[in-house]
Design a protein around this motif. Structure first.
Motif, PDB file in Angstrom:
ATOM      1  N   CYS A 372     -12.231  -5.861 -34.376  1.00 41.07           N
ATOM      2  CA  CYS A 372     -12.712  -7.040 -33.668  1.00 41.07           C
ATOM      3  C   CYS A 372     -12.338  -7.002 -32.196  1.00 41.07           C
ATOM      4  O   CYS A 372     -11.518  -6.206 -31.754  1.00 41.07           O
ATOM      5  CB  CYS A 372     -12.128  -8.300 -34.303  1.00 41.07           C
ATOM      6  SG  CYS A 372     -10.325  -8.404 -34.223  1.00 41.07           S
ATOM      7  N   PRO A 381     -19.834  -3.705 -29.125  1.00 38.12           N
ATOM      8  CA  PRO A 381     -20.163  -3.249 -30.484  1.00 38.12           C
ATOM      9  C   PRO A 381     -19.995  -1.752 -30.699  1.00 38.12           C
ATOM     10  O   PRO A 381     -19.607  -1.328 -31.797  1.00 38.12           O
ATOM     11  CB  PRO A 381     -21.633  -3.682 -30.638  1.00 38.12           C
ATOM     12  CG  PRO A 381     -21.810  -4.801 -29.674  1.00 38.12           C
ATOM     13  CD  PRO A 381     -20.934  -4.475 -28.514  1.00 38.12           C
ATOM     14  N   THR A 405     -21.641 -10.385 -37.365  1.00 41.37           N
ATOM     15  CA  THR A 405     -20.555  -9.960 -36.468  1.00 41.37           C
ATOM     16  C   THR A 405     -19.931 -11.098 -35.680  1.00 41.37           C
ATOM     17  O   THR A 405     -18.961 -10.868 -34.957  1.00 41.37           O
ATOM     18  CB  THR A 405     -20.994  -8.866 -35.465  1.00 41.37           C
ATOM     19  OG1 THR A 405     -21.765  -9.450 -34.403  1.00 41.37           O
ATOM     20  CG2 THR A 405     -21.748  -7.732 -36.127  1.00 41.37           C
ATOM     21  N   GLN A 413     -15.679 -11.512 -32.157  1.00 44.20           N
ATOM     22  CA  GLN A 413     -16.641 -10.606 -32.769  1.00 44.20           C
ATOM     23  C   GLN A 413     -15.913  -9.687 -33.749  1.00 44.20           C
ATOM     24  O   GLN A 413     -14.897  -9.087 -33.417  1.00 44.20           O
ATOM     25  CB  GLN A 413     -17.341  -9.769 -31.699  1.00 44.20           C
ATOM     26  CG  GLN A 413     -17.980 -10.578 -30.589  1.00 44.20           C
ATOM     27  CD  GLN A 413     -19.004 -11.561 -31.121  1.00 44.20           C
ATOM     28  OE1 GLN A 413     -19.904 -11.191 -31.859  1.00 44.20           O
ATOM     29  NE2 GLN A 413     -18.860 -12.823 -30.734  1.00 44.20           N
ATOM     30  N   LEU A 415     -16.820  -7.279 -37.736  1.00 42.61           N
ATOM     31  CA  LEU A 415     -17.855  -6.472 -38.380  1.00 42.61           C
ATOM     32  C   LEU A 415     -18.793  -7.360 -39.179  1.00 42.61           C
ATOM     33  O   LEU A 415     -18.412  -8.431 -39.653  1.00 42.61           O
ATOM     34  CB  LEU A 415     -17.219  -5.449 -39.325  1.00 42.61           C
ATOM     35  CG  LEU A 415     -16.319  -4.392 -38.698  1.00 42.61           C
ATOM     36  CD1 LEU A 415     -15.729  -3.514 -39.798  1.00 42.61           C
ATOM     37  CD2 LEU A 415     -17.072  -3.543 -37.689  1.00 42.61           C
ATOM     38  N   SER A 416     -20.021  -6.897 -39.369  1.00 45.27           N
ATOM     39  CA  SER A 416     -20.970  -7.597 -40.223  1.00 45.27           C
ATOM     40  C   SER A 416     -20.944  -6.997 -41.621  1.00 45.27           C
ATOM     41  O   SER A 416     -20.408  -5.910 -41.851  1.00 45.27           O
ATOM     42  CB  SER A 416     -22.386  -7.485 -39.648  1.00 45.27           C
ATOM     43  OG  SER A 416     -22.884  -6.162 -39.842  1.00 45.27           O
ATOM     44  N   ASP A 419     -22.565  -3.641 -41.562  1.00 42.64           N
ATOM     45  CA  ASP A 419     -21.754  -2.544 -41.041  1.00 42.64           C
ATOM     46  C   ASP A 419     -21.033  -1.811 -42.166  1.00 42.64           C
ATOM     47  O   ASP A 419     -20.953  -0.579 -42.186  1.00 42.64           O
ATOM     48  CB  ASP A 419     -20.713  -3.072 -40.038  1.00 42.64           C
ATOM     49  CG  ASP A 419     -21.327  -3.525 -38.722  1.00 42.64           C
ATOM     50  OD1 ASP A 419     -22.344  -2.938 -38.311  1.00 42.64           O
ATOM     51  OD2 ASP A 419     -20.782  -4.457 -38.110  1.00 42.64           O
TER      52      ASP A 419
END
Length: 479
Positions: A372, A381, A405, A413, A415-416, A419
């Motif tokens: 993050c 990113p 994210t 921010q 991870l999604s 990801d």
């Protein structure tokens, strides 16, 4: 006194704490604290001097004074001299060479696991300062740290996730929708963990009840957690709330933990209360800790022997020594969350994430990483994709995932869910086995380990959205 000569100049360092700070790779937090190297030459000299320090020195010379710090006393009390014996005659540089030669052996996992109780956090931090990212990945990938509650975390060939469904108003409907989103993407096998916007016991209890109703209703083999202060969790356990994991943010010094409002007696009480509940099905690891480089400095708890500032990475690894005592299910470093004052840019965040993962796993701690950054850091990113890829190679136990994210409650921010799907697919990794079996049983995952497309998973979405998720939200999530 420690000394080394580089470029014809002799550099001296008046203590082990000073030496560790100057030997650290560059980061903004150490510069802020006043313990960083003033030049690359000075850093190289400190690393050379550090490489020659006997490991036994860390048992006799304190970085943080044992007479004034309960974390130091706990670390020394937990030190296993029998486990330390195989490396007790080595220097820090010798330990680096030993680790790199051991990690390629067929029995590396067993040998390194046996060593873990014999290493103090300061030893682990010291050796990491002499290693490249590639060195740390090589050793970390050979380590095995396995824990369990309702799911088993850290098995070879797996990568787990914390599903983080935060909402700025603690709205159960939003939490339910984010949870459903994550489950559909195969996330949540490490924990479904909510950071509450409010720390009121009533709000926390409502979220605990709702999450547990959802988990039990859908028969999901995972654990849930509302990340409130440990004292609130203890009170809620006493009141009969469905607490799976007892959470607390911790740091590497007594002074920093005082800043968090936590002490060892509270952690002892929570650990005992959770053990008495015995809610696990495949294991009994029930503590969950969160840490981050810079937390001690941010609370003014970063000073060591003689009032000298201690570098933030050494203090971070000391927090892992504290966590190890409680046999946690999970520990994660929120590596870029505290801000650029401590880790300025993507380069520093990436290095710190690999250091944290390596040092924690070397000590036998079940490490995860919140990959993050905050929006005011010099990171983006691509840096997070790089760190995730490196952590997958280093076999971290789990990572944190949020919708898209963007954690709209904490304002940073991460991870999604997508990801991690990509990372698992590229690296050939799978979820925790109990969770994977559930994904297959409800039609969310094929037997080849792939998450099925939306058309195929329609019945599963409908069943979850109209059933347990609807109970959490107070109504159906789909039309």
């Amino acid at each position: 006194m420690y000394a080394a000569t580089v470029g014809g100049h002799r550099y001296t360092f008046d203590s082990l704490a000073t030496l560790l700070g100057v030997a650290s790779p560059e980061r903004s937090g150490d510069q802020l604290a006043g313990c960083a190297a003033h030049s690359d030459a000075e850093r190289a000299a400190a690393q050379r001097a550090l490489s020659e320090v006997p490991l036994t020195r860390f048992l006799t010379e304190d970085v943080v004074d044992r007479d004034a710090d309960d974390v130091t006393r706990l670390i020394l009390a937990d030190h296993d001299r029998a486990a330390f014996a195989p490396v007790s005659g080595l220097s820090v540089g010798g330990l680096r060479d030993w680790l790199l030669s051991t990690c390629v052996r067929p029995d590396a996992a067993q040998v390194l696991t046996a060593l873990a109780p014999g290493l103090t956090p300061e030893m682990a931090a010291a050796v990491s300062k002499l290693m490249t990212i590639g060195d740390m990945i090589a050793v970390s990938s050979a380590l095995r740290v396995v824990t369990a509650f309702r799911s088993t975390i850290g098995l070879p060939g797996t990568l787990a996730t914390r599903l983080q469904p935060n909402d700025p108003t603690d709205d159960p409907t939003a939490v339910a929708a984010e949870t459903l989103d994550g489950l559909l993407m195969g996330s949540g096998d490490a924990v479904i963990g909510v950071n509450p916007a409010s720390d009121s016991p009533g709000t926390v209890r409502a979220l605990l009840d709702a999450l547990d109703d959802m988990r039990s209703g859908a028969q999901i083999p995972t654990q849930t957690c509302v990340l409130t202060h440990i004292t609130t969790t203890i009170d809620l356990m006493d009141a009969g709330a469905p607490v799976d994991l007892a959470f607390q943010s911790i740091a590497g010094t007594q002074a920093a933990n005082d800043g968090f409002g936590v002490n060892l007696a509270m952690l002892d009480e929570a650990s005992a209360a959770g053990a008495e509940l015995a809610r696990g099905t495949v294991g009994d690891n029930m503590m969950y800790f969160e840490t981050g480089q810079g937390s001690a400095l941010s609370s003014g708890g970063h000073l060591g022997v003689g009032g000298r500032p201690v570098d933030q990475q050494t203090l971070e690894v000391r927090a892992y020594g504290l966590a190890r005592h409680y046999r946690p299910l999970l520990l994660n470093t929120v590596v870029g969350f505290i801000g650029p004052e401590y880790l300025y840019d993507g380069r520093q965040i990436i290095r710190a994430g690999i250091e944290d993962n390596f040092c924690g796993r070397l000590l036998g701690v079940p490490m995860g990483v919140d990959v993050c950054y905050t929006n005011h850091a010099e990171a983006g990113p691509d840096d997070m994709s790089t760190l995730l890829t490196l952590l997958v190679a280093a076999r971290t136990g789990y990572v944190i995932c949020v919708p898209g994210t963007d954690d709209i409650m904490l304002g940073y921010q991460s991870l999604s869910f997508h990801d991690v799907l990509a990372a698992r697919r590229v690296a050939g990794l799978r979820p925790a086995p109990e969770f994977e079996a559930w994904l297959e049983a409800v039609g969310l995952m094929g037997r080849d380990g792939g998450i099925l497309d939306v058309g195929t998973t329609g019945p599963a979405i409908t069943a979850l959205a109209h059933g347990p998720m609807a109970a959490l939200a107070g109504g159906s999530l789909v039309g």
